[in-house]
Write an enzyme that holds these catalytic residues in place. Structure first.
Site, PDB file in Angstrom:
ATOM      1  CG  ASP A   1      25.979  54.751  23.243  1.00  0.00           C
ATOM      2  OD1 ASP A   1      25.951  55.750  22.503  1.00  0.00           O
ATOM      3  OD2 ASP A   1      25.864  53.588  22.818  1.00  0.00           O
TER       4      ASP A   1
ATOM      5  CB  THR B   1      34.055  62.299  16.903  1.00  0.00           C
ATOM      6  OG1 THR B   1      33.558  62.683  18.193  1.00  0.00           O
ATOM      7  CG2 THR B   1      35.392  61.597  17.044  1.00  0.00           C
TER       8      THR B   1
ATOM      9  CE1 TYR C   1      26.986  61.772  22.250  1.00  0.00           C
ATOM     10  CE2 TYR C   1      28.945  62.730  23.259  1.00  0.00           C
ATOM     11  CZ  TYR C   1      27.643  62.276  23.361  1.00  0.00           C
ATOM     12  OH  TYR C   1      26.993  62.348  24.557  1.00  0.00           O
ATOM     13  CD  GLU C   2      35.944  66.755  20.734  1.00  0.00           C
ATOM     14  OE1 GLU C   2      36.511  66.156  21.657  1.00  0.00           O
ATOM     15  OE2 GLU C   2      36.552  67.278  19.775  1.00  0.00           O
TER      16      GLU C   2
ATOM     17  CG  ASP D   1      30.071  64.641  26.282  1.00  0.00           C
ATOM     18  OD1 ASP D   1      30.241  63.414  26.177  1.00  0.00           O
ATOM     19  OD2 ASP D   1      28.961  65.176  26.095  1.00  0.00           O
TER      20      ASP D   1
ATOM     21  CD  GLU E   1      28.714  52.400  15.664  1.00  0.00           C
ATOM     22  OE1 GLU E   1      29.465  53.106  16.340  1.00  0.00           O
ATOM     23  OE2 GLU E   1      27.596  52.022  16.069  1.00  0.00           O
TER      24      GLU E   1
ATOM     25  CE  LYS F   1      16.319  58.268  32.721  1.00  0.00           C
ATOM     26  NZ  LYS F   1      15.302  57.668  31.886  1.00  0.00           N
TER      27      LYS F   1
ATOM     28  CG  ASP G   1      28.496  43.950  21.144  1.00  0.00           C
ATOM     29  OD1 ASP G   1      29.596  44.207  21.666  1.00  0.00           O
ATOM     30  OD2 ASP G   1      27.430  43.904  21.786  1.00  0.00           O
TER      31      ASP G   1
HETATM   32  C1  LIG Z   1      27.784  58.421  21.422  1.00  0.00           C
HETATM   33  S1  LIG Z   1      28.226  57.489  20.015  1.00  0.00           S
HETATM   34  C2  LIG Z   1      29.831  58.155  19.596  1.00  0.00           C
HETATM   35  C3  LIG Z   1      30.262  57.808  18.195  1.00  0.00           C
HETATM   36  C4  LIG Z   1      31.635  58.338  17.770  1.00  0.00           C
HETATM   37  N1  LIG Z   1      32.704  57.650  18.487  1.00  0.00           N
HETATM   38  C5  LIG Z   1      31.745  59.832  17.936  1.00  0.00           C
HETATM   39  O1  LIG Z   1      32.518  60.280  18.804  1.00  0.00           O
HETATM   40  O2  LIG Z   1      31.054  60.545  17.196  1.00  0.00           O
HETATM   41  C6  LIG Z   1      28.650  55.874  20.712  1.00  0.00           C
HETATM   42  C7  LIG Z   1      28.731  54.771  19.671  1.00  0.00           C
HETATM   43  O3  LIG Z   1      29.136  53.561  20.291  1.00  0.00           O
HETATM   44  C8  LIG Z   1      28.466  52.496  19.634  1.00  0.00           C
HETATM   45  N2  LIG Z   1      28.465  51.306  20.522  1.00  0.00           N
HETATM   46  C9  LIG Z   1      27.703  51.114  21.625  1.00  0.00           C
HETATM   47  N3  LIG Z   1      27.951  49.894  22.154  1.00  0.00           N
HETATM   48  C10 LIG Z   1      28.890  49.314  21.365  1.00  0.00           C
HETATM   49  C11 LIG Z   1      29.519  48.041  21.379  1.00  0.00           C
HETATM   50  N4  LIG Z   1      29.237  47.121  22.322  1.00  0.00           N
HETATM   51  N5  LIG Z   1      30.439  47.762  20.421  1.00  0.00           N
HETATM   52  C12 LIG Z   1      30.724  48.690  19.469  1.00  0.00           C
HETATM   53  N6  LIG Z   1      30.152  49.906  19.400  1.00  0.00           N
HETATM   54  C13 LIG Z   1      29.233  50.217  20.334  1.00  0.00           C
HETATM   55  C14 LIG Z   1      27.087  53.059  19.360  1.00  0.00           C
HETATM   56  O4  LIG Z   1      26.413  52.361  18.329  1.00  0.00           O
HETATM   57  C15 LIG Z   1      27.402  54.503  18.984  1.00  0.00           C
HETATM   58  O5  LIG Z   1      27.558  54.671  17.601  1.00  0.00           O
END
Ligand SMILES: C[S@@+](CC[C@H](N)C(=O)[O-])C[C@H]1O[C@@H](n2cnc3c(N)ncnc32)[C@H](O)[C@@H]1O
Length: 236
Positions: A141, A214, A216-217, A177, A92, A145, A119
């Site tokens: 994420d 989670t 986000y959910e 979602d 993360e 768009k 990453d």
């Molecule tokens: C919409 S959030 C969802 C977080 C969590 N999984 C939840 O359900 O609450 C998406 C997460 O993916 C992470 N993320 C985006 N690109 C990533 C990457 N290349 N490697 C690891 N994490 C990444 C973002 O920083 C963000 O915290």
């Protein structure tokens, strides 16, 4: 974050590394706990040769699971606490999320976790082929768009290295979602060597038996969006 190693591929990252102010307790967790939870040398600065991580040394030969983008870490800690016979690595880049996870790890007292605060693609570089038994991608994420769909995790840039590090038969779970994200996931994940395991609608409408919702959910549910739970198996 330095990016000047000559072999280092250019990887666009469109998310956030840092958000709002960290609480003092979170700064303490980062200072005191993060280094000890490292899975080994992942970043280009510390491992320019991209030598593989020693997962047996890390987790004593236990099966290894991976959570990509763990957000605040609730699912990662839940799985670690309920599966002491496996080791789990979380990736993360958002440091506020990492700090939240570290607080939860302290409270759960789990010792079968490793954290890459960056990453997931950098982690894939240094995971041995066919080393991971299960992977989770929970509410990636959405990038709604059309011109941003190529930023989504479910593109071959991410899925091919993920497939390489998963064992044949490994399970890959995706929760989202966003209906168009379901479409792209069902198109792209099989191309990378996975089979979708759904047999009936409840298989994608109902969460997994060992699920914990989670952050986000919870937000998606408050905003009347519908979760989808997609389960794939790595072929081979
Ligand atoms: C919409 S959030 C969802 C977080 C969590 N999984 C939840 O359900 O609450 C998406 C997460 O993916 C992470 N993320 C985006 N690109 C990533 C990457 N290349 N490697 C690891 N994490 C990444 C973002 O920083 C963000 O915290």
């Amino acid at each position: 974050m330095s990016i000047d190693h000559p072999q280092r591929p250019h990887r666009n990252f469109y998310g956030r590394f840092k958000g709002k102010h960290l609480k003092q307790s979170q700064k303490t967790y980062l200072d005191e706990d993060l280094a000890a939870l490292s899975p080994g040398a992942v970043d280009w600065e510390t491992n320019p040769e991209r030598t593989n991580l020693d997962l047996d040394g890390l987790f004593g030969g236990r099966p290894v699971w991976l959570e990509i983008g763990f957000g605040g870490g609730e699912h990662l800690v839940h799985q670690a606490a309920n599966n002491p016979d496996v080791g789990i690595i979380g990736a993360e880049p958002y440091i506020n999320g990492v700090a939240m996870l570290l607080g939860k790890i302290r409270r759960a007292n789990a010792d079968n976790l490793a954290v890459h605060p960056g990453d997931a693609r950098d982690l894939f570089d240094v995971l041995p082929d066919q080393s991971i038994s299960k992977a989770f991608l929970l509410y990636p994420d959405p990038w709604p768009k059309t011109r941003h769909h190529r930023r989504r995790f479910v593109t071959q840039e991410h899925l091919v290295p993920l497939a390489r590090v998963l064992k044949p038969g490994a399970i890959f779970r995706v929760a989202t979602d966003i209906e168009d994200y379901v479409r792209q996931t069902l198109e792209e994940v099989p191309k990378a060597g996975f089979q979708w395991l759904a047999e009936r609608p409840t298989d994608w409408r109902e969460p997994w038996d060992d699920w914990i919702s989670t952050r986000y959910e919870q937000k998606a549910l408050r905003e009347d969006r519908v979760p989808h739970y997609l389960t794939f198996r790595r072929q081979g």
